[in-house]
Design a protein around this motif. Structure first.
Motif, short mmCIF file in Angstrom:
data_model
loop_
_atom_site.label_atom_id
_atom_site.label_comp_id
_atom_site.label_asym_id
_atom_site.label_seq_id
_atom_site.Cartn_x
_atom_site.Cartn_y
_atom_site.Cartn_z
N ALA A 842 16.32 -2.67 -5.80
CA ALA A 842 15.91 -1.60 -4.87
C ALA A 842 14.53 -1.06 -5.24
N ALA A 843 14.31 -0.83 -6.53
CA ALA A 843 13.01 -0.29 -6.97
C ALA A 843 11.90 -1.29 -6.70
N ALA A 844 12.17 -2.58 -6.96
CA ALA A 844 11.15 -3.60 -6.75
C ALA A 844 10.81 -3.73 -5.26
N LYS A 845 11.83 -3.60 -4.41
CA LYS A 845 11.58 -3.69 -2.97
C LYS A 845 10.67 -2.56 -2.50
N GLU A 846 10.96 -1.35 -2.95
CA GLU A 846 10.11 -0.22 -2.57
C GLU A 846 8.71 -0.37 -3.16
N ARG A 847 8.64 -0.81 -4.41
CA ARG A 847 7.34 -1.03 -5.06
C ARG A 847 6.50 -2.03 -4.26
N ASP A 848 7.10 -3.15 -3.88
CA ASP A 848 6.36 -4.19 -3.18
C ASP A 848 5.96 -3.75 -1.77
N GLY A 849 6.83 -2.97 -1.13
CA GLY A 849 6.48 -2.46 0.20
C GLY A 849 5.28 -1.54 0.15
N LEU A 850 5.26 -0.68 -0.84
CA LEU A 850 4.11 0.23 -1.01
C LEU A 850 2.85 -0.54 -1.37
N ALA A 851 3.00 -1.58 -2.20
CA ALA A 851 1.84 -2.40 -2.57
C ALA A 851 1.25 -3.07 -1.33
N GLY A 852 2.15 -3.55 -0.44
CA GLY A 852 1.66 -4.17 0.78
C GLY A 852 0.88 -3.21 1.64
N ARG A 853 1.36 -1.97 1.74
CA ARG A 853 0.64 -0.97 2.53
C ARG A 853 -0.73 -0.66 1.90
N LEU A 854 -0.76 -0.55 0.58
CA LEU A 854 -2.02 -0.22 -0.09
C LEU A 854 -3.01 -1.38 -0.05
N SER A 858 -6.59 -1.60 6.74
CA SER A 858 -6.45 -0.71 7.89
C SER A 858 -5.81 0.61 7.48
N PHE A 859 -4.77 0.53 6.62
CA PHE A 859 -4.11 1.76 6.17
C PHE A 859 -5.03 2.58 5.28
N VAL A 860 -5.65 1.94 4.31
CA VAL A 860 -6.48 2.65 3.33
C VAL A 860 -7.68 3.32 4.00
N GLU A 861 -8.26 2.66 5.00
CA GLU A 861 -9.46 3.19 5.64
C GLU A 861 -9.16 4.23 6.71
N ARG A 862 -8.01 4.11 7.39
CA ARG A 862 -7.75 4.99 8.53
C ARG A 862 -6.81 6.14 8.23
N VAL A 868 -2.92 8.36 1.59
CA VAL A 868 -3.22 7.22 0.72
C VAL A 868 -2.92 7.59 -0.73
N GLU A 869 -3.28 8.79 -1.11
CA GLU A 869 -3.05 9.23 -2.49
C GLU A 869 -1.55 9.29 -2.79
N LYS A 870 -0.77 9.79 -1.82
CA LYS A 870 0.69 9.86 -2.01
C LYS A 870 1.28 8.45 -2.14
#
Length: 893
Positions: A842-854, A858-862, A868-870
């Motif tokens: 479960a922790a790895a899934k959430e970690r990898d999902g957040l890594a994908g967003r970061l 498009s996410f980081v710039e907009r 982004v900091e959160k």
């Protein structure tokens, strides 16, 4: 008296603030000691403590208390600024509430009212600074309108005038039509305003046409009202479209004024039509173009009075219907801008803007960067007036050289570039203000236009001659002119006092970066001009305190934090420690209630540690030197004190407030409270009492600059030393160094116990569970030496040096050696492995999902910066959780 059970910040803060000041302990008599001098940025007499003051003054007090503990003759100069504009505004606003106004009184009577206001309401901030714990020399509190300070200001003005460094000139100034005074560039705030961009035809005179046959030039402006004072149209000298008409005449449509088309590189061929209308009396760029075109300032046209209402220009060409109109629409009535546009449109000289839908509008919508006065709150008008100026360019040279050769050390170094950029491009400094409250300019005028500058009216009259009638200048000096003398005028200058000789130059100035040019640079100019030396050796510039989301605090946003409220809630010590621990060079500070609560908890933990010591017969030390120690735990803690002192001294030398604060925090909380007191519990002999009392004393001294109230209370409460208060104690200087063997043993023990506690938490075992451990034979000697502490802290049922039995076990690696803790029969191995595996997935899934967003640009710039900091913080937390669970699985073998 036994210590109170509960730590109560409010009670001890009030007690010690009064005790220190009433006994003169902020400036103990040390005539033979090395001087240390710091001056506070004088707060406005109208001011109240805000969070920026709390940061600025906390950092200063930390340094002053540290140097006082080191035995120096520490002087912290305190005072207030008369705040010309701000104070006059406050008093006039109060008069308005009573349907009264300044002009109902003589100048002298109004100034009496200001002094009366100061006596009754001014200076509340000094009491608030006391609540913060500021150990300033209150007995010598200064005010920039004090007689001795006023004499210094007048002398500086007169001396600079004699040297040709102050002069009177007609130039454009930033005019505030609400306050009716000039203000400096630094007091102008730029706001984005939705406005318009109008295009007009200006006809060529005498039948002249452009090469393309047009009989006019198109100009565009965001300020159409200023065309009433136009004096030229500028085109780029290389612009082929206009080369044939350079030097030809334009007929301004409304005024009929005839003026030239002039070549100037200010006109950008790529912008609009490439032609620019020039109004030198109402635009800073146009003023420079006008001078290059040959207009003297006295010849430039002025179309507005001090209220920004239209007046007749010197050539008399503004039509009657414009006279008396305000520059903008006001109270529902059209102003000069609206009438100009209407008349130009009626005469066919307005070129309509066509939008994307084909609709016509008088102007093209534009977002315009518009200057506002930071106090008056209205649009600033560039206005041509006679004012007094300082030759800042000449005065700026010595400070720049002082920074280059290291006589002034700017911290952080990154601010040097900003400093040089401003100083190398510095403009004449307008120092006259059209106010009544302030230092009146010492200049007198004769009817024939001659000006006499002198320290007194008698001297001016003597210079002019007894038969010459003189009238004194009505203006006062810019507040920053007088505060620029703060490092030396507060010490008695122009008298060559002992205080001045001893404490100039100052050692350090701590300042917000936002007043680097308002105040810091100007102190450097005046100090080097009049004292022949730098005003301070180090200039420390700190950042801003921001809201928790990183936004700048402002009343309009409703995110302003009241430091007095924070003191009420958490205590002054906690607020001071927060400010210090978060002050990292070059970075702003974000408010964080959780950290404030944490530092309040730190104070409580220290209080409880002192109560533990008191309950176990540990009291104040009678020795400045470390007591003799034979036990490893005592030799270890003495070495830790020495290491902490060294770390703090290194941090203070580099102005790393955060590193100094965190060094003592880590030592006091982690090594002393959490480990040392645990290690000695149940085995407190006479040696340990002496060592523990000495270590606690060292903690109180090292922590005192950051948390003065609680440390002074504990210092006095743990021993009878009323005549030796902590504020004037000695900074630690332990001759003992780290005992390598003792440190190795105790640090190994701490790591082992920490690993055991972590393993128990990860495996779901209660902290008190007693386990069996198998140690390698190489650790026999160490485990024997530390047997008592191992038994109490590690909670081991037994220690064996035999090989561990087969089966599941926890593997603890401490300093490269493996200790095995069998788990068969202790926990359900299969169930625990299954639980950890699922939690890890479960922790790895959430970690990898957040890594994908970061990793998504498009996410980081907009996304909003706080989002982004959160996401980054959440990713780091999930990554740490996954690592912890992976380690827990590995422990199962």
């Amino acid at each position: 008296m036994p210590m109170e059970k509960t730590f109560d910040p409010a009670a001890i803060e009030a007690k010690w603030a009064h005790e220190w000041e009433s006994r003169g302990l902020f400036r103990p008599a040390r005539p033979d000691a090395t001087p240390f001098t710091i001056v506070n940025p004088p707060p406005n007499v109208t001011g109240a403590l805000h969070i920026g003051h709390a940061l600025d003054n906390t950092l200063q007090d930390v340094l002053v208390r540290y140097e006082r503990l080191r035995g120096k003759d520490a002087l912290w100069v305190v005072g207030m600024d008369h705040a010309g504009i701000a104070t006059q505004m406050v008093v006039e606003r109060q008069m308005e509430e009573r349907q009264d106004k300044r002009t109902n009184y003589s100048r002298e009577d109004f100034i009496d009212k200001v002094w009366q206001w100061k006596a009754e309401s001014g200076g509340q901030i000094t009491g608030q600074l006391r609540r913060l714990g500021c150990s300033m020399d209150w007995s010598r509190e200064q005010f920039t309108m004090d007689p001795h300070f006023t004499a210094a200001v007048v002398k500086v003005f007169v001396d600079l005038h004699k040297k040709g460094l102050i002069y009177r000139d007609k130039r454009l100034v930033n005019w505030d039509p609400k306050l009716k005074t000039a203000i400096s560039d630094l007091e102008v705030e730029t706001h984005e305003i939705q406005g318009g961009f109008w295009h007009f035809k200006y006809p060529l005179a005498d039948g002249v046409t452009l090469d393309d046959g047009r009989d006019h030039i198109v100009v565009a402006t965001t300020r159409p009202e200023t065309m009433l004072a136009d004096m030229a149209v500028a085109v780029h000298p290389d612009d082929a479209r206009y080369k044939s008409v350079i030097g030809k005449d334009i007929l301004q449509p409304i005024t009929g004024r005839r003026f030239k088309i002039v070549p100037d590189e200010h006109a950008d061929p790529e912008l609009g039509s490439g032609a620019v209308k020039i109004t030198p009396g109402h635009d800073f760029n146009d003023f420079d173009v006008g001078k290059r075109a040959g207009f003297k300032p006295a010849e430039m046209l002025n179309m507005l009075d001090g209220d920004a209402n239209v007046i007749q220009t010197s050539d008399g060409l503004i039509p009657e219907e414009y006279l008396g109109l305000h520059r903008f629409k006001r109270d529902g009535k059209d102003g000069a801008r609206e009438l100009v546009v209407t008349r130009m449109k009626e005469a066919g000289f307005l070129i309509a803007h066509v939008d994307k839908d084909g609709a016509e509008h008088d102007a093209e919508p534009r977002t315009i960067q518009t200057p506002f006065g930071d106090r008056g709150g209205v649009v600033i008008e560039p206005w041509l007036t006679d004012q007094w100026y300082v030759d800042a360019e000449t005065l700026a040279q010595p400070p720049m050289q002082a920074v280059r050769d290291g006589r002034i050390n700017i911290v952080p170094k990154t601010w040097e570039k900003t400093f040089f950029n401003w100083m190398e491009n510095i403009q004449p400094w307008c120092v006259s203000r059209q106010l009544w409250w302030g230092h009146r300019i010492p200049a007198w005028y004769a009817e024939d236009g001659r000006i006499f500058v002198a320290e007194t009216e008698e001297e001016a009259q003597a210079e002019a001659g007894a038969d010459v009638a003189l009238t004194r200048d009505n203006d006062v000096l810019d507040t920053w002119f007088s505060s620029a003398l703060w490092p030396f005028a507060t010490l008695g200058w122009p008298e060559n006092t002992e205080l001045l000789k001893r404490h100039y130059p100052n050692d350090v100035l701590i300042s917000g970066f936002d007043i680097l040019f308002f105040w810091d640079a100007r102190m450097a100019m005046q100090g080097m001009e009049f004292m022949g030396d730098v005003p301070w050796k180090t200039l420390y510039l700190h950042g801003l305190v921001r809201a928790p989301d990183g936004a700048k605090m402002s009343k309009s946003k409703g995110n302003v934090v009241d430091p007095l409220g924070l003191i009420d809630q958490y205590g002054a010590d906690a607020l001071r420690f927060f400010m210090s621990a978060m002050e990292s060079q070059g970075r702003d500070i974000k408010m964080d209630d959780a950290r404030l609560a944490g530092y309040r908890n730190f104070a409580t933990k220290l209080w409880n540690a002192a109560r533990f010591c008191e309950a176990n017969g540990i009291s104040a030390s009678t020795s400045f030197e470390a007591p003799a120690a034979t036990l490893p735990v005592n030799r270890w803690i003495i070495g830790e004190v020495a290491a902490t002192v060294a770390a703090m001294e290194t941090a203070f030398a580099a102005y790393r407030f955060d590193e100094a604060a965190n060094a003592i925090y880590s030592f006091a909380w982690d090594r002393f409270c959490d480990w040392y007191l645990e290690l000695i519990k149940g085995a407190i002999d006479e040696e340990t009492k002496a060592v523990a009392g000495w270590v606690l004393d060292q903690i109180l001294v090292m922590l005192h600059p950051f948390m003065p109230f609680i440390t002074e209370e504990l210092w006095t409460g743990l021993g009878d030393r009323a005549d030796y208060p902590l504020i004037t104690a000695k900074w630690p200087a332990p001759t003992a160094s780290s005992d390598a063997d003792a440190s190795a043993d105790i640090n190994w023990l701490i790591k082992l116990v920490s690993e055991l506690r972590t393993a128990k938490a990860e495996l779901g075992l209660p902290p008190g569970a007693r386990l069996t451990a198998h140690f390698p034979s190489s650790l026999k000697g160490r485990t024997h030496k530390l047997a008592a502490q191992l038994d109490r802290l590690a909670r081991l049922e037994s220690v064996s040096f035999d090989p561990a039995p087969a089966g599941a076990s926890a593997q603890l690696v401490v300093e490269g050696e493996t200790i095995t803790v069998p788990l068969e029969g202790v926990i359900d191995i299969a169930a625990e492995r299954d639980r950890l595996t699922r939690a890890l997935a479960a922790a790895a899934k959430e970690r990898d999902g957040l890594a994908g967003r970061l990793n998504n640009p498009s996410f980081v710039e907009r996304a909003k910066p706080e989002a982004v900091e959160k996401a980054r913080a959440d990713h780091a937390a999930k990554e740490a959780e996954a690592d912890r669970l992976t380690a827990a699985l590995a422990r199962l073998g």
